[in-house]
Design a protein around this motif. Structure first.
Motif, PDB file in Angstrom:
ATOM      1  N   PRO A 176       0.826  -1.197   0.000  1.00  0.00           N
ATOM      2  CA  PRO A 176       0.000   0.000   0.000  1.00  0.00           C
ATOM      3  C   PRO A 176       0.868   1.257   0.000  1.00  0.00           C
ATOM      4  O   PRO A 176       2.093   1.179   0.024  1.00  0.00           O
ATOM      5  CB  PRO A 176      -0.750  -0.137   1.318  1.00  0.00           C
ATOM      6  N   ASN A 177       0.201   2.378  -0.011  1.00  0.00           N
ATOM      7  CA  ASN A 177       0.847   3.686  -0.025  1.00  0.00           C
ATOM      8  C   ASN A 177       1.770   3.857   1.182  1.00  0.00           C
ATOM      9  O   ASN A 177       1.310   3.920   2.307  1.00  0.00           O
ATOM     10  CB  ASN A 177      -0.279   4.735  -0.007  1.00  0.00           C
ATOM     11  N   PRO A 178       3.062   3.913   0.959  1.00  0.00           N
ATOM     12  CA  PRO A 178       3.978   4.031   2.083  1.00  0.00           C
ATOM     13  C   PRO A 178       4.153   5.459   2.592  1.00  0.00           C
ATOM     14  O   PRO A 178       4.900   5.676   3.542  1.00  0.00           O
ATOM     15  CB  PRO A 178       5.298   3.539   1.484  1.00  0.00           C
ATOM     16  N   TYR A 179       3.499   6.428   1.963  1.00  0.00           N
ATOM     17  CA  TYR A 179       3.740   7.826   2.337  1.00  0.00           C
ATOM     18  C   TYR A 179       2.839   8.281   3.476  1.00  0.00           C
ATOM     19  O   TYR A 179       3.027   9.358   4.019  1.00  0.00           O
ATOM     20  CB  TYR A 179       3.531   8.741   1.123  1.00  0.00           C
ATOM     21  N   GLY A 180       1.829   7.441   3.782  1.00  0.00           N
ATOM     22  CA  GLY A 180       0.927   7.798   4.868  1.00  0.00           C
ATOM     23  C   GLY A 180       0.090   9.024   4.566  1.00  0.00           C
ATOM     24  O   GLY A 180      -0.377   9.707   5.472  1.00  0.00           O
ATOM     25  N   THR A 181      -0.096   9.323   3.288  1.00  0.00           N
ATOM     26  CA  THR A 181      -0.888  10.505   2.936  1.00  0.00           C
ATOM     27  C   THR A 181      -2.172  10.054   2.250  1.00  0.00           C
ATOM     28  O   THR A 181      -2.333   8.885   1.920  1.00  0.00           O
ATOM     29  CB  THR A 181      -0.119  11.406   1.950  1.00  0.00           C
ATOM     30  N   ARG A 182      -3.019  11.008   1.980  1.00  0.00           N
ATOM     31  CA  ARG A 182      -4.274  10.739   1.284  1.00  0.00           C
ATOM     32  C   ARG A 182      -4.002  10.227  -0.132  1.00  0.00           C
ATOM     33  O   ARG A 182      -2.992  10.583  -0.742  1.00  0.00           O
ATOM     34  CB  ARG A 182      -5.028  12.073   1.207  1.00  0.00           C
ATOM     35  N   LEU A 183      -4.929   9.406  -0.641  1.00  0.00           N
ATOM     36  CA  LEU A 183      -4.845   8.972  -2.040  1.00  0.00           C
ATOM     37  C   LEU A 183      -5.954   9.660  -2.831  1.00  0.00           C
ATOM     38  O   LEU A 183      -7.048   9.868  -2.318  1.00  0.00           O
ATOM     39  CB  LEU A 183      -5.061   7.455  -2.154  1.00  0.00           C
ATOM     40  N   THR A 184      -5.662   9.979  -4.093  1.00  0.00           N
ATOM     41  CA  THR A 184      -6.739  10.462  -4.965  1.00  0.00           C
ATOM     42  C   THR A 184      -7.515   9.231  -5.458  1.00  0.00           C
ATOM     43  O   THR A 184      -7.127   8.095  -5.187  1.00  0.00           O
ATOM     44  CB  THR A 184      -6.173  11.228  -6.178  1.00  0.00           C
ATOM     45  N   THR A 185      -8.580   9.459  -6.226  1.00  0.00           N
ATOM     46  CA  THR A 185      -9.345   8.294  -6.693  1.00  0.00           C
ATOM     47  C   THR A 185      -8.554   7.454  -7.700  1.00  0.00           C
ATOM     48  O   THR A 185      -8.919   6.318  -7.972  1.00  0.00           O
ATOM     49  CB  THR A 185     -10.702   8.701  -7.321  1.00  0.00           C
ATOM     50  N   MET A 186      -7.478   7.985  -8.239  1.00  0.00           N
ATOM     51  CA  MET A 186      -6.579   7.176  -9.075  1.00  0.00           C
ATOM     52  C   MET A 186      -5.781   6.202  -8.206  1.00  0.00           C
ATOM     53  O   MET A 186      -5.071   5.346  -8.729  1.00  0.00           O
ATOM     54  CB  MET A 186      -5.585   8.063  -9.843  1.00  0.00           C
ATOM     55  N   GLY A 187      -5.839   6.394  -6.880  1.00  0.00           N
ATOM     56  CA  GLY A 187      -5.001   5.593  -5.985  1.00  0.00           C
ATOM     57  C   GLY A 187      -3.615   6.201  -5.827  1.00  0.00           C
ATOM     58  O   GLY A 187      -2.689   5.551  -5.349  1.00  0.00           O
ATOM     59  N   TRP A 188      -3.472   7.456  -6.216  1.00  0.00           N
ATOM     60  CA  TRP A 188      -2.162   8.113  -6.189  1.00  0.00           C
ATOM     61  C   TRP A 188      -1.977   8.900  -4.890  1.00  0.00           C
ATOM     62  O   TRP A 188      -2.834   9.711  -4.523  1.00  0.00           O
ATOM     63  CB  TRP A 188      -2.021   9.063  -7.389  1.00  0.00           C
ATOM     64  N   PRO A 189      -0.859   8.676  -4.187  1.00  0.00           N
ATOM     65  CA  PRO A 189      -0.610   9.415  -2.949  1.00  0.00           C
ATOM     66  C   PRO A 189      -0.353  10.905  -3.218  1.00  0.00           C
ATOM     67  O   PRO A 189       0.282  11.262  -4.215  1.00  0.00           O
ATOM     68  CB  PRO A 189       0.650   8.750  -2.377  1.00  0.00           C
ATOM     69  N   VAL A 190      -0.843  11.741  -2.335  1.00  0.00           N
ATOM     70  CA  VAL A 190      -0.695  13.195  -2.500  1.00  0.00           C
ATOM     71  C   VAL A 190       0.532  13.628  -1.699  1.00  0.00           C
ATOM     72  O   VAL A 190       0.499  13.683  -0.472  1.00  0.00           O
ATOM     73  CB  VAL A 190      -1.963  13.919  -1.985  1.00  0.00           C
ATOM     74  N   VAL A 191       1.630  13.912  -2.406  1.00  0.00           N
ATOM     75  CA  VAL A 191       2.895  14.268  -1.745  1.00  0.00           C
ATOM     76  C   VAL A 191       3.527  15.450  -2.493  1.00  0.00           C
ATOM     77  O   VAL A 191       4.443  15.279  -3.307  1.00  0.00           O
ATOM     78  CB  VAL A 191       3.882  13.067  -1.724  1.00  0.00           C
ATOM     79  N   PRO A 192       3.059  16.661  -2.241  1.00  0.00           N
ATOM     80  CA  PRO A 192       3.561  17.813  -3.010  1.00  0.00           C
ATOM     81  C   PRO A 192       5.078  17.997  -2.920  1.00  0.00           C
ATOM     82  O   PRO A 192       5.707  18.411  -3.908  1.00  0.00           O
ATOM     83  CB  PRO A 192       2.835  19.004  -2.385  1.00  0.00           C
ATOM     84  N   SER A 193       5.675  17.686  -1.774  1.00  0.00           N
ATOM     85  CA  SER A 193       7.120  17.917  -1.646  1.00  0.00           C
ATOM     86  C   SER A 193       7.909  17.085  -2.663  1.00  0.00           C
ATOM     87  O   SER A 193       9.051  17.421  -3.004  1.00  0.00           O
ATOM     88  CB  SER A 193       7.593  17.584  -0.234  1.00  0.00           C
ATOM     89  N   ALA A 194       7.303  16.007  -3.160  1.00  0.00           N
ATOM     90  CA  ALA A 194       7.989  15.194  -4.170  1.00  0.00           C
ATOM     91  C   ALA A 194       8.202  15.992  -5.460  1.00  0.00           C
ATOM     92  O   ALA A 194       9.174  15.771  -6.187  1.00  0.00           O
ATOM     93  CB  ALA A 194       7.207  13.915  -4.454  1.00  0.00           C
TER      94      ALA A 194
END
Ligand code: FCB
Length: 466
Positions: free
Chosen positions: A326-344
């Motif tokens: 699963p998402n290792p970033y511990g952040t919210r996912l969009t409906t695409m299943g993509w983690p939201v990590v702006p700093s990236a």
């Protein structure tokens, strides 16, 4: 930052919105347009979610005046759209379709009348089917055909287009289309897709030459480079990360910005690294200077090794690299299943800037999020998550600029909800909702937020009149 706070971009920074032809135009067989690989693919049972096709999409082909009016109201300075190659050249080469040429004349003129600068993508994945039947991106002739198409477009529209983008995300064209087969043309040729990747780069180089010869104003390419992490410290995952860096990033950035092929490519491509498709002079062609590079960014990716099983009947398709769940970033996912990590995004831009002294100015040519939007009883779409996503990523751009990266502007993906490729119509990326039954457009709260951001930016940065 509070949700509605406006990130403060520097004076001269420009805001726009983006779309792509197959995702919005519809009119797939109208006025002489030929079929593209996405028509064929989406009409093949089992390829897209629910059998969705771009036959009608947002019907932008007929409704473009309404869509340009939405852009004008939004206050954007630029609009990035793509030209459908088979609308101009139904067979990919040869006979030109005058009605196709006329459509983009009308669209460009409508944009200019609204004070919006056109940014044209020549190839956003809709290869003429006739060329696929002659080998598609596996063969060099397709790159040569692309150069002729680029010359035709530049000749016709060059007087009015501010910015030319040769290719959109060649990573997806080559590897999602020819290695994994999750996009058109649906080929599962594994590492063999390196030939497609190389021919796409050659196509870019040849098109740059044609665009320059035609006096085009600004010329560049759009890449979806990735900020990659390994799922663990296991040696297999670290090796997968190294292969992924070549596959996602260096196969593009090294020839484009450093005039060489990736140093550690052999492990990714095995015996194919130095294939016969590479010709003397290609690096010089591909590495010709550009006026900008477009970056599309959505999310960081965590990769892990996915060993090929000997009993797997499928050919090796994904270079044995998996996207970790699963998402290792511990952040919210969009409906695409993509983690939201702006700093990236900041990290990606800083990394590019420090690695490539030759990096041209950057434009963010896509960034946005798919969310579970609904129409509220008040008739509006209260898409707070999207506003939060955009604010966070624009703040990440502010940070990158502060760190010395030359980022000139930002095109939000997307103006409209649209055909999200194999994911069909369920994923909604628009600032404007599209009701696919009635084709009615409803500006979402994020549309109003973005308009407010642009207005505030102008008020803050424009020189007061003397
Ligand atoms: C990018 C594509 C664009 C859109 C977004 C969500 O990879 O360039 O067409 O589908 O993803």
């Amino acid at each position: 930052m509070s949700r509605s706070a406006f990130p403060e971009l520097p004076p001269g920074f420009r805001f726009g919105a983006a779309t792509a032809a197959y995702q919005i135009e519809g009119a797939h067989d109208e006025d002489g347009r030929g079929p593209s690989i996405w028509d064929t693919y989406s009409h093949t049972p089992g390829r897209t979610l629910g059998g969705a096709t771009g036959d009608t999409a947002c019907d932008h082909y007929h409704r473009y005046p309404e869509d340009v009016a939405l852009l004008r109201e939004l206050g954007v300075e630029g609009y990035r759209f793509s030209i459908s190659w088979p609308r101009l050249l139904p067979d990919g080469t040869g006979a030109v379709n005058p009605k196709g040429l006329d459509f983009y004349d009308r669209l460009i003129d409508e944009l200019l009348a609204a004070g919006i600068a056109p940014a044209v993508t020549l190839y956003h994945w809709d290869l003429p089917q006739a060329l696929e039947e002659r080998g598609g991106w596996r063969v060099r002739e397709t790159a040569e055909a692309f150069a002729d198409y680029a010359a035709l477009a530049a000749e016709r529209y060059g007087d009015r287009v501010e910015r030319w983008i040769t290719l959109n995300e060649p990573f997806c064209s080559a590897f999602v289309g020819y290695a994994e087969g999750r996009h058109a043309p649906g080929a599962r040729e594994g590492r063999g897709a390196l030939a497609a990747a190389h021919h796409l780069l050659v196509a870019h180089g040849l098109a740059v030459r044609e665009l320059r010869a035609a006096g085009a104003r600004e010329v560049g390419i759009t890449l979806n480079l990735d900020r990659l992490h390994a799922a663990s410290d296991r040696s297999e995952d670290l090796a997968a990360l190294r292969r992924a860096e070549v596959l996602h990033n260096e196969v593009w950035t090294e020839p484009l910005f450093a005039g060489r092929y990736p140093e550690h490519e052999a492990e990714t491509w095995e015996g194919l690294a130095d294939g016969p498709w590479r010709r003397p002079g290609d690096l010089q062609l591909i590495g010709a200077p550009m006026d900008f590079v477009g970056i599309n960014f959505y999310r960081p990716i965590t990769v892990e090794a996915v060993p090929h099983r000997e009993d797997d009947p499928e050919p090796r398709t994904a270079m044995d690299i998996g996207v970790a769940e699963p998402n290792p970033y511990g952040t919210r996912l969009t409906t695409m299943g993509w983690p939201v990590v702006p700093s990236a995004l900041t990290g990606l831009l800083r990394g590019l800037h420090s690695r490539y002294p030759q990096l041209p100015p950057v434009w963010i040519t896509e960034n946005g999020s798919a969310e579970a939007d609904t129409v509220a009883p008040d008739g509006r779409v209260h898409d707070e998550e999207r506003i939060d996503y955009l604010a966070g990523h624009l703040a990440a751009v502010v940070d990158a600029i502060a760190a010395g990266v030359d980022v000139r502007g930002y095109y939000v993906w997307s103006l409209l909800d649209n055909f999200e490729w194999a994911r069909g119509y369920e994923q909604r990326f628009g600032l404007v909702r599209v009701d696919y039954d009635t084709l009615t457009r409803i500006p979402k709260d994020s549309y109003h937020w973005y308009r407010g951001l642009i207005t505030a930016h102008r008020a803050r940065t424009e020189e007061p009149a003397r």
